[in-house]
Design a protein around this motif. Structure first.
Motif, PDB file in Angstrom:
ATOM      1  N   TYR A  65      65.148  30.369  22.629  1.00  0.00           N
ATOM      2  CA  TYR A  65      64.511  29.672  21.947  1.00  0.00           C
ATOM      3  C   TYR A  65      64.441  29.882  21.065  1.00  0.00           C
ATOM      4  CZ  TYR A  65      60.950  25.851  21.757  1.00  0.00           C
ATOM      5  OH  TYR A  65      60.029  24.734  21.956  1.00  0.00           O
ATOM      6  N   PHE A 171      46.593  38.472  26.060  1.00  0.00           N
ATOM      7  CA  PHE A 171      47.831  38.682  26.148  1.00  0.00           C
ATOM      8  C   PHE A 171      48.850  38.054  26.053  1.00  0.00           C
ATOM      9  CE2 PHE A 171      46.570  34.031  27.455  1.00  0.00           C
ATOM     10  CZ  PHE A 171      47.362  33.872  26.748  1.00  0.00           C
ATOM     11  N   LEU A 182      38.561  32.074  23.627  1.00  0.00           N
ATOM     12  CA  LEU A 182      39.689  32.369  22.889  1.00  0.00           C
ATOM     13  C   LEU A 182      40.863  31.450  22.439  1.00  0.00           C
ATOM     14  CD1 LEU A 182      42.140  34.591  22.845  1.00  0.00           C
ATOM     15  CD2 LEU A 182      41.848  34.110  25.360  1.00  0.00           C
ATOM     16  N   ASP A 187      50.263  28.281  17.475  1.00  0.00           N
ATOM     17  CA  ASP A 187      50.306  26.628  17.311  1.00  0.00           C
ATOM     18  C   ASP A 187      48.253  26.221  17.807  1.00  0.00           C
ATOM     19  OD1 ASP A 187      53.054  26.825  17.790  1.00  0.00           O
ATOM     20  OD2 ASP A 187      53.121  26.196  20.041  1.00  0.00           O
ATOM     21  N   ARG A 188      47.819  27.042  18.009  1.00  0.00           N
ATOM     22  CA  ARG A 188      46.491  27.466  18.193  1.00  0.00           C
ATOM     23  C   ARG A 188      45.280  27.865  17.154  1.00  0.00           C
ATOM     24  NH1 ARG A 188      47.942  24.601  21.264  1.00  0.00           N
ATOM     25  NH2 ARG A 188      47.264  23.861  23.471  1.00  0.00           N
ATOM     26  N   TRP A 195      37.272  25.515  15.282  1.00  0.00           N
ATOM     27  CA  TRP A 195      35.863  25.757  16.209  1.00  0.00           C
ATOM     28  C   TRP A 195      35.257  26.165  15.938  1.00  0.00           C
ATOM     29  CZ3 TRP A 195      36.691  23.872  21.932  1.00  0.00           C
ATOM     30  CH2 TRP A 195      36.075  24.768  22.670  1.00  0.00           C
TER      31      TRP A 195
ATOM     32  N   TYR B  16      51.160  21.516  31.407  1.00  0.00           N
ATOM     33  CA  TYR B  16      51.358  20.910  30.368  1.00  0.00           C
ATOM     34  C   TYR B  16      51.940  19.497  30.531  1.00  0.00           C
ATOM     35  CZ  TYR B  16      48.628  24.733  28.362  1.00  0.00           C
ATOM     36  OH  TYR B  16      47.560  25.999  28.336  1.00  0.00           O
ATOM     37  N   TYR B  65      43.133  31.699  30.961  1.00  0.00           N
ATOM     38  CA  TYR B  65      43.362  31.152  29.194  1.00  0.00           C
ATOM     39  C   TYR B  65      43.957  29.489  29.749  1.00  0.00           C
ATOM     40  CZ  TYR B  65      44.982  29.845  24.824  1.00  0.00           C
ATOM     41  OH  TYR B  65      44.956  28.710  24.079  1.00  0.00           O
ATOM     42  N   ARG B  68      41.709  27.392  30.545  1.00  0.00           N
ATOM     43  CA  ARG B  68      40.753  26.861  29.510  1.00  0.00           C
ATOM     44  C   ARG B  68      41.728  25.471  28.655  1.00  0.00           C
ATOM     45  NH1 ARG B  68      36.462  24.728  28.013  1.00  0.00           N
ATOM     46  NH2 ARG B  68      35.279  25.638  25.893  1.00  0.00           N
ATOM     47  N   ASP B  69      42.324  26.132  28.503  1.00  0.00           N
ATOM     48  CA  ASP B  69      43.235  25.552  27.423  1.00  0.00           C
ATOM     49  C   ASP B  69      43.056  23.964  27.792  1.00  0.00           C
ATOM     50  OD1 ASP B  69      44.920  25.360  24.583  1.00  0.00           O
ATOM     51  OD2 ASP B  69      46.107  25.469  26.032  1.00  0.00           O
ATOM     52  N   ARG B  72      39.602  22.317  27.356  1.00  0.00           N
ATOM     53  CA  ARG B  72      39.662  21.844  25.300  1.00  0.00           C
ATOM     54  C   ARG B  72      40.623  20.788  25.777  1.00  0.00           C
ATOM     55  NH1 ARG B  72      40.021  27.761  23.954  1.00  0.00           N
ATOM     56  NH2 ARG B  72      42.061  27.175  23.721  1.00  0.00           N
ATOM     57  N   LEU B  73      42.149  20.422  25.709  1.00  0.00           N
ATOM     58  CA  LEU B  73      43.195  19.725  25.584  1.00  0.00           C
ATOM     59  C   LEU B  73      42.781  18.870  26.294  1.00  0.00           C
ATOM     60  CD1 LEU B  73      46.601  21.839  25.665  1.00  0.00           C
ATOM     61  CD2 LEU B  73      44.949  20.810  23.363  1.00  0.00           C
ATOM     62  N   TRP B 184      59.821  22.741  23.480  1.00  0.00           N
ATOM     63  CA  TRP B 184      58.935  23.217  24.655  1.00  0.00           C
ATOM     64  C   TRP B 184      58.205  23.320  24.439  1.00  0.00           C
ATOM     65  CZ3 TRP B 184      56.986  28.424  25.093  1.00  0.00           C
ATOM     66  CH2 TRP B 184      56.462  28.572  26.539  1.00  0.00           C
ATOM     67  N   ASP B 187      53.030  21.105  22.749  1.00  0.00           N
ATOM     68  CA  ASP B 187      52.619  21.703  22.125  1.00  0.00           C
ATOM     69  C   ASP B 187      53.863  20.623  21.127  1.00  0.00           C
ATOM     70  OD1 ASP B 187      50.691  22.661  22.531  1.00  0.00           O
ATOM     71  OD2 ASP B 187      51.045  24.403  22.319  1.00  0.00           O
ATOM     72  N   ARG B 188      55.026  20.434  21.608  1.00  0.00           N
ATOM     73  CA  ARG B 188      56.118  20.715  20.736  1.00  0.00           C
ATOM     74  C   ARG B 188      56.748  19.171  20.709  1.00  0.00           C
ATOM     75  NH1 ARG B 188      54.936  23.865  18.544  1.00  0.00           N
ATOM     76  NH2 ARG B 188      55.950  26.161  18.302  1.00  0.00           N
TER      77      ARG B 188
END
Lengths: 199, 199
Positions: A65, A171, A182, A187-188, A195, B16, B65, B68-69, B72-73, B184, B187-188
């Motif tokens: 992928y 990571f 972080l 993509d971020r 930010w 997600y 992570y 936290r992500d 934010r989203l 995937w 984000d896509r």
């Protein structure tokens, strides 16, 4: 927290770091943000997770992928992509050379050129001669840079970057930090720049 | 290849996937694209990779992570988020019920409601009573739906979806397919919708 600075954590063996490095400078400049380049090594971080190879090789469906995703994204951004004969490449020497280059103005250009050597030209970036050519193509003194790259302070700086990345919870690559915040992945990248721009 | 159709592969235990399910219908409608809902189970796919738990639990830095992500989203999209007491949840019964619901008009609403139960309300979605309440809240006959969800054809359909996901190279959720083209991650999602819209 440093206002309007994004730390860019990258690894020369990382496909999505190639994308990020190619696009970062223009996008940062548009937002009045400065990118601080932090090369590090994913090897020790992956090893701590029990991986002795790229997860894209260990997990085959994910790897298949990823290459298709890279193809689509590179197409979108007009970036050349040639799947490297060796993946992942040993990036230690290139990362050390980058630390030397990043002490000077041509650092970001060197970073982009090493990524292009790996992912657009399928050159062996662990080869001293390949790196020397990249450095010379940028009008710099290859022997002086590579001698400095082999010095203890530079080796120590790369280890320190990798330790710092681990402590920050990084990571994977690329990653971006704005103070303690972080962001993981190409993509971020825009989120990280935005930010920093808001601070 | 089916024109203007995106297959949406989701797993009720996936953070997600919650984001994707909450946003999908409006974004698809804007583009004249139809989303086809394909619940599947990540468990067997992860097990084939040697994982007996969520990678977000196995790889702690990645897990920290991710939460936290998500924070934010969800903030960006105005979606409530409450970190579930149990993660990941057993999603088998919910996925079977979704297959029944998706045979009717209220299917997408049920999918969104189950995700909200998991990730906004911290309900146990493996509990039959919790699912019954979700179904009743949508004005449907909970006993009839849950009886159908326990039938062999529905169990078989969920296994077939998971097998089909594996054959298509799906390794995580959410995923999106447009014909043989795989995307995937949340984000896509827009890329997948745009890809379908161009056909």
């Amino acid at each position: 927290m440093s206002a309007r600075i994004v730390d860019f954590w990258f690894e020369f063996a990382s496909t999505y770091s190639y994308l990020a490095a190619a696009r970062l400078e223009d996008l940062a400049a548009d937002r009045g943000v400065t990118a601080r380049y932090r090369p590090f090594l994913l090897g020790p971080i992956f090893a701590a997770q029990g991986w002795t190879d790229s997860p894209f090789n260990i997990y085959r469906a994910k790897g298949r992928y990823m290459w298709r995703d890279m193809e689509r994204l590179c197409g979108r951004y007009g970036l050349p992509l040639r799947r490297p004969s060796i993946f992942p490449q040993n990036s230690v020497l290139a990362a050390r050379a980058a630390l030397v280059a990043l002490g000077e103005e041509w650092g970001p250009a060197f970073v982009r050129a090493v990524f292009a050597a790996n992912f657009a030209a399928d050159r062996n970036i662990s080869d001293r001669d390949v790196l020397a050519q990249v450095i010379r193509d940028l009008g710099q003194d290859a022997e002086a840079v590579l001698a400095a790259a082999a010095s203890d302070p530079v080796k120590q700086q790369l280890r320190a970057n990798t330790d710092d990345a681990t402590k920050r919870g990084i990571f994977g690559a690329p990653s971006f930090t704005v103070g303690d915040e972080l962001f993981w992945g190409h993509d971020r990248m825009l989120d990280a720049l935005d930010w920093a721009g808001k601070l």
